[in-house]
Design a protein around this motif. Structure first.
Motif, PDB file in Angstrom:
ATOM      1  N   GLU A   1       0.826  -1.207   0.000  1.00 17.12           N
ATOM      2  CA  GLU A   1       0.000   0.000   0.000  1.00 17.12           C
ATOM      3  C   GLU A   1       0.860   1.256   0.000  1.00 17.12           C
ATOM      4  OE1 GLU A   1      -4.027   1.540   2.326  1.00 17.12           O
ATOM      5  OE2 GLU A   1      -3.200  -0.450   2.684  1.00 17.12           O
ATOM      6  N   ILE A   2       1.917   1.241   0.777  1.00 11.66           N
ATOM      7  CA  ILE A   2       2.849   2.377   0.812  1.00 11.66           C
ATOM      8  C   ILE A   2       3.510   2.552  -0.551  1.00 11.66           C
ATOM      9  CG2 ILE A   2       4.992   3.235   1.829  1.00 11.66           C
ATOM     10  CD1 ILE A   2       4.152   1.804   4.440  1.00 11.66           C
ATOM     11  N   LEU A   3       3.911   1.438  -1.166  1.00 15.76           N
ATOM     12  CA  LEU A   3       4.567   1.493  -2.472  1.00 15.76           C
ATOM     13  C   LEU A   3       3.622   2.050  -3.538  1.00 15.76           C
ATOM     14  CD1 LEU A   3       6.894   0.836  -4.402  1.00 15.76           C
ATOM     15  CD2 LEU A   3       5.953  -1.483  -4.608  1.00 15.76           C
ATOM     16  N   VAL A   4       2.377   1.586  -3.542  1.00 17.35           N
ATOM     17  CA  VAL A   4       1.408   2.060  -4.533  1.00 17.35           C
ATOM     18  C   VAL A   4       1.213   3.562  -4.423  1.00 17.35           C
ATOM     19  CG1 VAL A   4      -1.055   2.036  -5.113  1.00 17.35           C
ATOM     20  CG2 VAL A   4       0.172  -0.107  -4.875  1.00 17.35           C
ATOM     21  N   HIS A   5       1.079   4.058  -3.201  1.00 17.74           N
ATOM     22  CA  HIS A   5       0.901   5.504  -3.011  1.00 17.74           C
ATOM     23  C   HIS A   5       2.126   6.261  -3.515  1.00 17.74           C
ATOM     24  CE1 HIS A   5      -0.294   9.302  -1.202  1.00 17.74           C
ATOM     25  NE2 HIS A   5       0.918   9.384  -0.701  1.00 17.74           N
ATOM     26  N   LYS A   6       3.310   5.747  -3.201  1.00 19.48           N
ATOM     27  CA  LYS A   6       4.542   6.419  -3.632  1.00 19.48           C
ATOM     28  C   LYS A   6       4.642   6.454  -5.154  1.00 19.48           C
ATOM     29  CE  LYS A   6       9.580   6.347  -3.129  1.00 19.48           C
ATOM     30  NZ  LYS A   6       9.814   6.558  -4.573  1.00 19.48           N
ATOM     31  N   LEU A   7       4.323   5.328  -5.805  1.00 17.93           N
ATOM     32  CA  LEU A   7       4.406   5.277  -7.265  1.00 17.93           C
ATOM     33  C   LEU A   7       3.384   6.197  -7.914  1.00 17.93           C
ATOM     34  CD1 LEU A   7       4.982   1.449  -7.849  1.00 17.93           C
ATOM     35  CD2 LEU A   7       6.654   3.291  -8.046  1.00 17.93           C
ATOM     36  N   PHE A   8       2.169   6.243  -7.363  1.00 14.18           N
ATOM     37  CA  PHE A   8       1.149   7.139  -7.906  1.00 14.18           C
ATOM     38  C   PHE A   8       1.606   8.592  -7.765  1.00 14.18           C
ATOM     39  CE2 PHE A   8      -3.137   9.253  -7.518  1.00 14.18           C
ATOM     40  CZ  PHE A   8      -3.474   9.096  -8.854  1.00 14.18           C
ATOM     41  N   PHE A   9       2.226   8.904  -6.639  1.00 16.23           N
ATOM     42  CA  PHE A   9       2.739  10.252  -6.400  1.00 16.23           C
ATOM     43  C   PHE A   9       3.888  10.573  -7.359  1.00 16.23           C
ATOM     44  CE2 PHE A   9       5.591  13.236  -4.214  1.00 16.23           C
ATOM     45  CZ  PHE A   9       4.694  14.245  -3.858  1.00 16.23           C
ATOM     46  N   ASP A  10       4.761   9.599  -7.585  1.00 12.46           N
ATOM     47  CA  ASP A  10       5.956   9.842  -8.401  1.00 12.46           C
ATOM     48  C   ASP A  10       5.680   9.850  -9.899  1.00 12.46           C
ATOM     49  OD1 ASP A  10       7.490  10.017  -6.121  1.00 12.46           O
ATOM     50  OD2 ASP A  10       8.213   7.943  -6.213  1.00 12.46           O
ATOM     51  N   LEU A  11       4.818   8.954 -10.380  1.00 11.41           N
ATOM     52  CA  LEU A  11       4.658   8.744 -11.822  1.00 11.41           C
ATOM     53  C   LEU A  11       3.549   9.571 -12.457  1.00 11.41           C
ATOM     54  CD1 LEU A  11       5.189   4.872 -12.055  1.00 11.41           C
ATOM     55  CD2 LEU A  11       6.875   6.707 -12.257  1.00 11.41           C
ATOM     56  N   PHE A  12       2.652  10.123 -11.658  1.00 17.03           N
ATOM     57  CA  PHE A  12       1.594  10.999 -12.154  1.00 17.03           C
ATOM     58  C   PHE A  12       1.687  12.355 -11.450  1.00 17.03           C
ATOM     59  CE2 PHE A  12      -0.412   6.777 -12.779  1.00 17.03           C
ATOM     60  CZ  PHE A  12      -0.818   6.883 -14.109  1.00 17.03           C
ATOM     61  N   PRO A  13       1.191  13.425 -12.064  1.00 17.89           N
ATOM     62  CA  PRO A  13       1.226  14.739 -11.411  1.00 17.89           C
ATOM     63  C   PRO A  13      -0.001  15.041 -10.549  1.00 17.89           C
ATOM     64  CG  PRO A  13       0.472  14.990 -13.670  1.00 17.89           C
ATOM     65  CD  PRO A  13       0.762  13.525 -13.489  1.00 17.89           C
ATOM     66  N   PHE A  14      -0.981  14.142 -10.517  1.00 16.31           N
ATOM     67  CA  PHE A  14      -2.280  14.476  -9.948  1.00 16.31           C
ATOM     68  C   PHE A  14      -2.245  14.772  -8.455  1.00 16.31           C
ATOM     69  CE2 PHE A  14      -3.093  11.212 -13.356  1.00 16.31           C
ATOM     70  CZ  PHE A  14      -3.334  12.146 -14.351  1.00 16.31           C
ATOM     71  N   LEU A  15      -1.564  13.911  -7.682  1.00 16.19           N
ATOM     72  CA  LEU A  15      -1.509  14.155  -6.237  1.00 16.19           C
ATOM     73  C   LEU A  15      -0.763  15.443  -5.929  1.00 16.19           C
ATOM     74  CD1 LEU A  15      -0.884  10.690  -4.506  1.00 16.19           C
ATOM     75  CD2 LEU A  15      -2.964  12.067  -4.518  1.00 16.19           C
ATOM     76  N   LYS A  16       0.322  15.698  -6.626  1.00 24.37           N
ATOM     77  CA  LYS A  16       1.087  16.919  -6.378  1.00 24.37           C
ATOM     78  C   LYS A  16       0.226  18.151  -6.651  1.00 24.37           C
ATOM     79  CE  LYS A  16       5.532  14.801  -7.705  1.00 24.37           C
ATOM     80  NZ  LYS A  16       5.084  13.573  -8.381  1.00 24.37           N
ATOM     81  N   MET A  17      -0.537  18.119  -7.737  1.00 23.61           N
ATOM     82  CA  MET A  17      -1.405  19.259  -8.056  1.00 23.61           C
ATOM     83  C   MET A  17      -2.507  19.414  -7.011  1.00 23.61           C
ATOM     84  SD  MET A  17      -1.701  19.096 -12.180  1.00 23.61           S
ATOM     85  CE  MET A  17      -2.584  20.652 -12.192  1.00 23.61           C
ATOM     86  N   SER A  18      -3.067  18.297  -6.568  1.00 22.53           N
ATOM     87  CA  SER A  18      -4.084  18.345  -5.520  1.00 22.53           C
ATOM     88  C   SER A  18      -3.516  18.925  -4.232  1.00 22.53           C
ATOM     89  CB  SER A  18      -4.639  16.943  -5.265  1.00 22.53           C
ATOM     90  OG  SER A  18      -5.536  16.937  -4.181  1.00 22.53           O
ATOM     91  N   TYR A  19      -2.295  18.510  -3.883  1.00 20.73           N
ATOM     92  CA  TYR A  19      -1.663  19.026  -2.669  1.00 20.73           C
ATOM     93  C   TYR A  19      -1.436  20.536  -2.766  1.00 20.73           C
ATOM     94  CZ  TYR A  19      -0.535  14.162  -1.393  1.00 20.73           C
ATOM     95  OH  TYR A  19      -0.596  12.837  -1.068  1.00 20.73           O
ATOM     96  N   ILE A  20      -0.963  20.989  -3.926  1.00 24.96           N
ATOM     97  CA  ILE A  20      -0.723  22.427  -4.116  1.00 24.96           C
ATOM     98  C   ILE A  20      -2.019  23.223  -3.925  1.00 24.96           C
ATOM     99  CG2 ILE A  20      -0.142  24.186  -5.849  1.00 24.96           C
ATOM    100  CD1 ILE A  20       1.870  22.118  -7.023  1.00 24.96           C
ATOM    101  N   LEU A  21      -3.068  22.790  -4.592  1.00 29.68           N
ATOM    102  CA  LEU A  21      -4.348  23.509  -4.530  1.00 29.68           C
ATOM    103  C   LEU A  21      -4.962  23.438  -3.136  1.00 29.68           C
ATOM    104  CD1 LEU A  21      -5.730  22.251  -7.963  1.00 29.68           C
ATOM    105  CD2 LEU A  21      -5.176  24.633  -7.413  1.00 29.68           C
ATOM    106  N   THR A  22      -4.902  22.251  -2.509  1.00 30.86           N
ATOM    107  CA  THR A  22      -5.480  22.082  -1.176  1.00 30.86           C
ATOM    108  C   THR A  22      -4.731  22.906  -0.140  1.00 30.86           C
ATOM    109  OG1 THR A  22      -6.237  19.846  -1.719  1.00 30.86           O
ATOM    110  CG2 THR A  22      -6.058  20.399   0.611  1.00 30.86           C
TER     111      THR A  22
END
Length: 483
Positions: A123-144
């Motif tokens: 589960e930790i790995l999946v979250h890290k890969l989603f964060f690293d390989l896509f921009p979506f979480l980073k953009m959500s974090y910036i806006l939030t």
């Protein structure tokens, strides 16, 4: 990315593989092992895979499992988890359709999956890969984070509730921004909600370290719970503190509770469950009559099996922690959030339409959506990348399987479009708040520097939609309690 179905009517290929395929007999003896499939060019192969997948899904929905089995065999000649976008997508949709067929035999399905172990490290790995390989979480974090910073100007006691506390990255960034706030940082308390205690413990350790380094008064309140079973008293919201709520990719899973409750109120639910034993007896008789049959037809209702594990569904419904009796519905959950009186709440959700009760509608929509997500990786990550294969299998593939193979409370990936969430939140007493202009500027700058031209971001009435080419993928909206 263009709709993956558009090509069927607009392909420039003079001799369409779809026409060739439609002329072929479905007789098991013809075409095996389908050597013509190996000779298709890339574009033809993609069109053929789409056609085969849709035909196979139709057979599954209609209960023609022998034909579905035959088509799965043909698809397996073309699909590949390490091929191009369509090959990779097809591999996981094939697996999902096969899993749905296997659910016709609950005992067999459970036996095949009995040794699967859910690892926290995965589960930790999946979250890290989603964060690293896509921009979506980073953009959500910036806006939030920017919305929270601006909403909390002048506040001395700030409480942030993270309803999807997967890791510390978002809040480390917030701590650093607050540390530079004119007049000094506030006292910050973060409540993290997650079903894995180990993940919350890691968050607490890293955030406490960062807060000490920045000399910010800080507390972390871990709440070990699935979102549908959340005890709101454990959030420990106190008088005199300004409250912010971050909800990233969580609300859609609550819709399963609504569907499960309505299914249990329906006479069809009890009728279907009472027929489960009769169906099992029928299957046994067919198998005895024809021992060479690999897959046999089973009665289905409305294009899908009435219950994923119908033999055990009614027995376990009252005791299951995920059942509607032990959980709250989405409306109740949103009303409870409203009752906390947040000064700001930021919601990030997938902007898809994957919640139809009709299997074919879900499959067609999700095939387009996930083709876009796989295409994102195709443009940014090598096909041979192990990390890419892991995120496709462990996250995207599992979501596809849940959308296609599951029903009732088990089907949790119920992504819906932004306008439906706006209606729900509005009816629960929330008022829309335009996202921060500074946040929009920062997110746009991040996207421009991401290194891939396919990603787009658009503001609509103070909300943000994130696209891949012309396909909507995620939405970010901000809210406050309307009193």
């Amino acid at each position: 990315m263009e709709s993956v179905f558009q090509e069927e009517g607009s392909s420039s290929v003079t001799s369409s593989p779809l026409q060739f395929f439609s002329m072929m007999s479905l007789s098991p003896g013809i075409g095996s092992p389908y050597p013509w499939l190996r000779e298709l060019k890339s574009e033809e192969r993609g069109l053929c895979l789409i056609h085969l997948l849709i035909s196979c899904a139709n057979h599954v929905a209609n209960g023609s499992l022998e034909n579905a089995n035959m088509l799965l065999d043909q698809i397996s000649q073309l699909a590949s988890p390490d091929g191009d976008t369509i090959q990779r997508v097809a591999a996981y949709f094939t697996q999902a359709l096969a899993d749905r067929i296997l659910k016709s035999w609950p005992g067999l399905h459970r036996a095949l999956n009995s040794t699967r172990i859910a690892m926290v490290s995965d589960e930790i790995l999946v979250h890290k890969l989603f964060f690293d390989l896509f921009p979506f979480l980073k953009m959500s974090y910036i806006l939030t984070n920017q919305a929270i910073v601006e909403a909390m100007l002048g506040e001395k006691m700030v409480h942030v509730i993270d309803l999807n506390a997967n890791g510390p990255d978002q809040w480390i960034a917030l701590l650093r921004v607050l540390s530079a706030r004119p007049g000094g940082p506030p006292h910050l308390r973060i409540t993290g909600v997650h079903h894995q205690k180990e993940i919350l413990d890691q968050m607490a350790h890293k955030l406490t370290q960062e807060a000490e380094k920045l000399d910010i008064p800080f507390q972390f309140n871990p709440v070990v719970s699935k979102i549908e079973n959340l005890d709101f008293d454990k959030l420990r919201v106190k008088t005199g503190e300004a409250l912010a709520i971050s909800c990233i990719l969580q609300l859609h899973s609550l819709l399963a509770l609504d569907d499960d409750a309505s299914r249990r109120r329906s006479p069809l639910f009890w009728s279907n469950n009472s027929n489960a034993n009769a169906n099992a007896i029928q299957l046994q008789r067919i198998l005895q009559m024809n021992q060479n049959t690999h897959l046999v037809e089973k009665d289905m209702v409305h294009g899908y099996s009435p219950s994923p594990d119908s033999a055990s569904a009614s027995a376990s419904a009252s005791s299951s922690p995920g059942s509607s009796s032990a959980s709250m519905k989405s409306e109740s959950f949103l009303n409870a959030l409203w009752g906390l009186s947040p000064k700001i709440m930021v919601v990030t959700e997938q902007d898809f339409n994957h919640n139809s009760s009709n299997l074919m509608e879900r499959l067609l929509e999700s095939l387009n959506s996930y083709a876009a997500l796989f295409d994102c990786l195709e443009c940014t990550v090598s096909r041979a990348s192990l990390d890419r294969m892991k995120i496709e299998k462990m996250l995207l593939g599992e979501e596809i399987k849940n959308i296609v193979a599951c029903e009732g409370a088990e089907r949790r990936e119920r992504h819906e479009k932004m306008d439906k969430w706006i209606q729900r939140l509005d009816s629960s007493g929330f008022a829309s708040v335009p996202l921060s202009r500074q946040g929009l500027t920062l997110a746009m700058r991040f996207m421009e520097n991401y290194g891939c031209n396919g990603y787009r971001m658009r503001e609509e009435n103070g909300c943000v939609i994130i696209y891949w080419q012309d396909r909507t993928l995620f939405s970010v909206t901000a809210w406050r309690s309307r009193r």
